[in-house]
Design a protein around this motif. Structure first.
Motif, PDB file in Angstrom:
ATOM      1  N   GLU A  32       7.429  -7.324  52.937  1.00  0.00           N
ATOM      2  CA  GLU A  32       7.299  -8.650  53.547  1.00  0.00           C
ATOM      3  C   GLU A  32       6.855  -8.552  55.001  1.00  0.00           C
ATOM      4  N   VAL A  48       3.106  -7.889  54.855  1.00  0.00           N
ATOM      5  CA  VAL A  48       2.406  -9.137  54.534  1.00  0.00           C
ATOM      6  C   VAL A  48       2.466 -10.090  55.722  1.00  0.00           C
ATOM      7  N   VAL A  88      -2.675 -14.551  55.196  1.00  0.00           N
ATOM      8  CA  VAL A  88      -1.794 -14.199  54.083  1.00  0.00           C
ATOM      9  C   VAL A  88      -0.347 -14.523  54.436  1.00  0.00           C
ATOM     10  N   LYS A  89       0.039 -14.272  55.677  1.00  0.00           N
ATOM     11  CA  LYS A  89       1.400 -14.554  56.147  1.00  0.00           C
ATOM     12  C   LYS A  89       1.744 -16.031  55.952  1.00  0.00           C
ATOM     13  N   TYR A 115       1.998 -16.779  52.088  1.00  0.00           N
ATOM     14  CA  TYR A 115       3.174 -16.143  51.503  1.00  0.00           C
ATOM     15  C   TYR A 115       4.458 -16.825  51.950  1.00  0.00           C
ATOM     16  N   ASN A 116       4.603 -17.068  53.256  1.00  0.00           N
ATOM     17  CA  ASN A 116       5.824 -17.699  53.770  1.00  0.00           C
ATOM     18  C   ASN A 116       6.008 -19.110  53.226  1.00  0.00           C
ATOM     19  N   LYS A 140       7.033 -18.755  49.560  1.00  0.00           N
ATOM     20  CA  LYS A 140       8.385 -18.211  49.468  1.00  0.00           C
ATOM     21  C   LYS A 140       9.427 -19.263  49.832  1.00  0.00           C
TER      22      LYS A 140
END
Length: 194
Positions: A76, A79, A85-86, A89-90, A93
């Motif tokens: 994580e 990433v 992408v961060k 992804y966050n 998530k």
């Protein structure tokens, strides 16, 4: 014309969640079928479903152990160092966490005087206050999370006297629907089946 617009919006509300869910599930199983077809000599109906479910359980089991948590944390962080992408992804998530843990975390729906006295907002009672916080108040206080409409991942934690909260006898699912739909779907009582 207003009637057609209303029906169009209602149609989108029904179709979009179904389409997105179907799209994700179909693509996951299609990808798994293609992958298994390349590497396994045997194939039978339902193989992709069995593999995907097994993989989810194995990853869940692994994420519960110390070493696996460290590896996941490292992944994580990697990433999290990639700008676009961060963000993706966050966001995913946080949304996943809110949806899948909402049954545990967001189960006690209440009304609270927020953002000012005289109005009421729907919130969820959080775990009991820790001693350093509880000791600062002359009477019993509780922490309530007041989520923002259309977004369960944002909101406000407020601490207020227990006497100021109004418990609601509604299902947690319908309280969450109320928040996610900005109040267009009203909460249902615990005794309602539909």
């Amino acid at each position: 014309m207003k009637g057609i617009y209303k029906y169009f919006i209602n149609g989108l509300i029904v179709i979009v969640p179904i389409a997105i869910t179907a799209f994700v599930i179909i693509n996951i199983f299609s990808f798994t079928e293609r992958l298994l077809g390349q590497y396994l000599p045997i194939h039978f109906p339902g193989l992709a479903l069995a593999v995907v479910l097994s993989l989810i359980v194995i990853i869940g089991w692994m994420s519960s152990h110390w070493l696996s948590k460290k590896l996941i944390g490292y992944g994580e962080r990697v990433v999290g160092s990639i700008p676009v992408v961060k963000f993706i992804y966050n966001s995913v998530k946080q949304l996943s966490t809110a949806v899948f843990e909402s049954q545990k975390l967001l189960k006690n729906a209440v009304l609270v005087p927020y953002p000012h006295p005289g109005v009421k907002s729907l919130g969820f009672v959080m775990p009991e206050l820790s001693a350093p916080l509880a000791n600062k108040f002359p009477e019993e206080h509780v922490c309530v999370f007041v989520p923002m409409s259309l977004n369960l991942t944002s909101g406000f934690n407020i601490i207020l006297p227990r006497r100021d909260i109004i418990p609601l006898d509604v299902t947690s699912e319908s309280a969450l629907q109320y928040v996610i739909t900005a109040g267009s779907i009203m909460p249902r009582g615990n005794d309602c089946n539909n």
